[in-house]
Scaffold this motif. Structure first.
Motif, PDB file in Angstrom:
ATOM      1  N   ILE B   8       1.960  47.356  41.354  1.00 33.64           N
ATOM      2  CA  ILE B   8       2.400  45.962  41.482  1.00 33.64           C
ATOM      3  C   ILE B   8       3.853  45.917  41.953  1.00 33.64           C
ATOM      4  N   ALA B   9       4.071  45.188  43.050  1.00 31.68           N
ATOM      5  CA  ALA B   9       5.438  44.956  43.539  1.00 31.68           C
ATOM      6  C   ALA B   9       6.038  43.801  42.747  1.00 31.68           C
ATOM      7  N   VAL B  10       7.213  44.043  42.154  1.00 36.30           N
ATOM      8  CA  VAL B  10       7.836  43.056  41.266  1.00 36.30           C
ATOM      9  C   VAL B  10       9.138  42.560  41.883  1.00 36.30           C
ATOM     10  N   ASP B  11       9.223  41.234  42.068  1.00 34.22           N
ATOM     11  CA  ASP B  11      10.446  40.601  42.581  1.00 34.22           C
ATOM     12  C   ASP B  11      11.469  40.566  41.443  1.00 34.22           C
ATOM     13  N   LEU B  12      12.470  41.433  41.516  1.00 37.27           N
ATOM     14  CA  LEU B  12      13.424  41.554  40.402  1.00 37.27           C
ATOM     15  C   LEU B  12      14.342  40.344  40.287  1.00 37.27           C
ATOM     16  N   LEU B  13      14.471  39.570  41.345  1.00 40.75           N
ATOM     17  CA  LEU B  13      15.440  38.458  41.328  1.00 40.75           C
ATOM     18  C   LEU B  13      14.773  37.089  41.198  1.00 40.75           C
ATOM     19  N   GLY B  14      13.447  37.044  40.982  1.00 37.87           N
ATOM     20  CA  GLY B  14      12.777  35.747  40.866  1.00 37.87           C
ATOM     21  C   GLY B  14      12.813  35.233  39.438  1.00 37.87           C
ATOM     22  N   GLY B  15      13.119  33.941  39.250  1.00 31.45           N
ATOM     23  CA  GLY B  15      13.089  33.332  37.915  1.00 31.45           C
ATOM     24  C   GLY B  15      14.449  32.826  37.503  1.00 31.45           C
ATOM     25  N   ASP B  16      14.439  31.775  36.681  1.00 33.19           N
ATOM     26  CA  ASP B  16      15.688  31.153  36.233  1.00 33.19           C
ATOM     27  C   ASP B  16      16.548  32.159  35.481  1.00 33.19           C
ATOM     28  N   ASP B  17      15.905  33.048  34.733  1.00 33.49           N
ATOM     29  CA  ASP B  17      16.645  33.982  33.890  1.00 33.49           C
ATOM     30  C   ASP B  17      16.544  35.409  34.416  1.00 33.49           C
ATOM     31  N   ALA B  18      16.291  35.534  35.728  1.00 38.55           N
ATOM     32  CA  ALA B  18      16.281  36.856  36.356  1.00 38.55           C
ATOM     33  C   ALA B  18      17.722  37.357  36.453  1.00 38.55           C
ATOM     34  N   PRO B  19      17.942  38.688  36.454  1.00 41.04           N
ATOM     35  CA  PRO B  19      16.902  39.705  36.352  1.00 41.04           C
ATOM     36  C   PRO B  19      16.510  40.073  34.921  1.00 41.04           C
TER      37      PRO B  19
END
Lengths: 317, 317
Positions: B8-19
């Motif tokens: 699974i490729a995971v977008d490390l910078l996606g999300g309000d509380d990323a990373p």
């Protein structure tokens, strides 16, 4: 309870389970409020059932306006304007001064049309709005529209924001209410065409009661009420969301079937007090709708809201 | 757990509380599923944080694709198609065969555009749909669209009904799923312009997997699932309703913050497995999104759904 008699016209044939639930609701309302008087609009035999169930000393609190025809839930809403239905007769009774407010659990569209035709609209009002008050962590959350105006234009949402601000101030005593536009993200620009057009209009709107526009809010914020006191949306989305929250409370095993979600909503924008109940309303829901109608009459809420909206410098675009 | 490695490729910078939440979610997912491999897409120092926290024997399960730029929640979605962002790089990794599926908790619109451009759409697909599965009394309720397609036309809703039927059959094993169109009343003719146009189209649609159209359903029916296994609506209403149910569960004091409402949704209509998480996703939500992506890969769900939809006599209008 505010003092003073309140005379409520009750549509005996409105609702999926009418007339049984309306009979039950009328009796509950009479027991709960000794200063309540009811004008029962519908078949005489249904009215008689209510009258016979009342203690004899209370029977003078009830009057009857015989009407046989109801608007079915599947009928075209405009039928309410053409034929002598129970909801049309209830509106006429209020317009003539024979009652102070009306309640119906019949088809919403038919009630909105009957009220708009029978009472007329407030000056400058495009489309009426149904407003529901949801219990939240602090103040109740005022959600509108919950089903009166489908496919509204952006300016209608701005006008409904002003309705909601005045309702939050008058009906719930909220000072300087926070107004949010329901969307799918909080950042400016999030939403469908209607929301993207309405957001800048709301940002520039002159709202009554010191209300301030806080921008876009999300579905999550409605049940909790943390971000806005008034949530503005179109009648389709508001109706779906209100019933969705109700279903979630039922699924979560809340104490009552509705989980405290109101099954009665006030119609704003027409010149007469009109309360609409959910088609699936129970007797308890009808009784709380009658109590809402009595409260709106006794607090002169509808007239106060109308006056706030027509005051100079308080009219929204 | 189905057998077989899932990458699974995971977008490390996606999300309000990323990373931070993505780091937490990736570590939870690795602990829960020994056959999981992750391709971490984002800044090397964030990937290093995950790698250092893993037991040394597990570090070979993780690879890194360094990308510095993310799509902000307030950015225009089309930016995801122009610059080398983490979500675009994650899509490219799947398209190249370096991963089997991707997950992002970044802005939904950007992920949808990146996936549509990078993978292409299934043949004949107008617009992709995000599908969420809500726990209900019996089978999960498949709700779509929850935010990919705003302002859809009626034919898009018909196509999404076919997506939902196939997803209910393939992902949840529902036999002959019941398809409902979300509206504000159950009687024919109830609803706004979009619903009134879509209802007859759905009644005549040829749906896969023995699905049958049961007509209009209401918001109340979604959380309970009593009337339909698949609920079709536009992306605006679906997103508001999903988050509204989540807020109601939070208000009712459900065990988890989301009350069991999924914060991960599968994107259907694009030729690559894509899972989108709520911007407010926690580490737990990210981990369950990674598990959903792995499940969709291992069960070949996306390919199976695409094949069902393109089979002769199974294509909807």
């Amino acid at each position: 309870m505010e003092p003073g008699t309140a005379r409520i016209a009750v549509d005996l044939l409105g609702g999926d389970d009418a007339p049984a639930v309306v009979v039950d609701g009328a009796l509950r309302a009479c027991r709960a409020d000794p200063d309540l008087a009811l004008l029962l609009v519908g078949p005489v035999e249904v009215a008689d059932e209510i009258i016979r169930a009342l203690p004899s000393r209370d029977r003078t609190r009830v009057a009857v306006r015989p009407v046989r025809d109801a608007v079915g839930m599947g009928d075209a809403p405009a039928r309410a304007g053409r034929v002598e239905t129970t909801v049309r007769a209830a509106v006429a009774a209020v317009a003539e001064g024979a009652a102070d407010a009306l309640i119906s659990a019949g088809a919403t569209g038919a009630t909105v049309i009957a009220a708009a035709l029978g009472f007329g609209r407030w000056p400058g009002v495009r489309r009426p709005a149904l407003v529901a008050s949801l219990p939240a962590v602090a103040n109740p959350v005022v959600l509108l529209d919950v089903g009166a105006s489908l496919d509204p234009c952006p300016a209608t949402l701005t006008q409904h924001a002003a309705f909601g601000a005045a309702y939050a101030a008058v009906a719930h005593g909220v000072d300087a209410p926070r107004i949010g536009l329901l969307s799918i993200g909080a950042e400016p620009g999030k939403g469908d065409r209607l929301r993207r057009a309405a957001d800048p209009l709301l940002a520039g709107a002159n709202l009554p009661c010191g209300a301030r526009y806080v921008g876009l809010i999300e579905g999550y914020d409605v049940a909790l009420g943390a971000r806005a006191d008034v949530v503005v949306t179109d009648g389709f989305t508001g109706n779906v969301l209100l019933k969705g929250i109700e279903g979630a409370y039922a699924m979560a095993g809340a104490p009552s079937a509705s989980g405290g979600v109101p099954r009665a909503a006030a119609l704003l924008g027409v010149a007469g007090i009109t309360v609409v109940c959910h088609g699936a309303a129970t007797g308890e829901d009808l009784a709380s709708g009658i109590a809402l109608a009595a409260h709106l009459h006794r607090s002169s809420a509808t007239a106060a809201i109308s006056a706030l909206l027509s005051a100079p410098d308080e009219v929204s675009a």
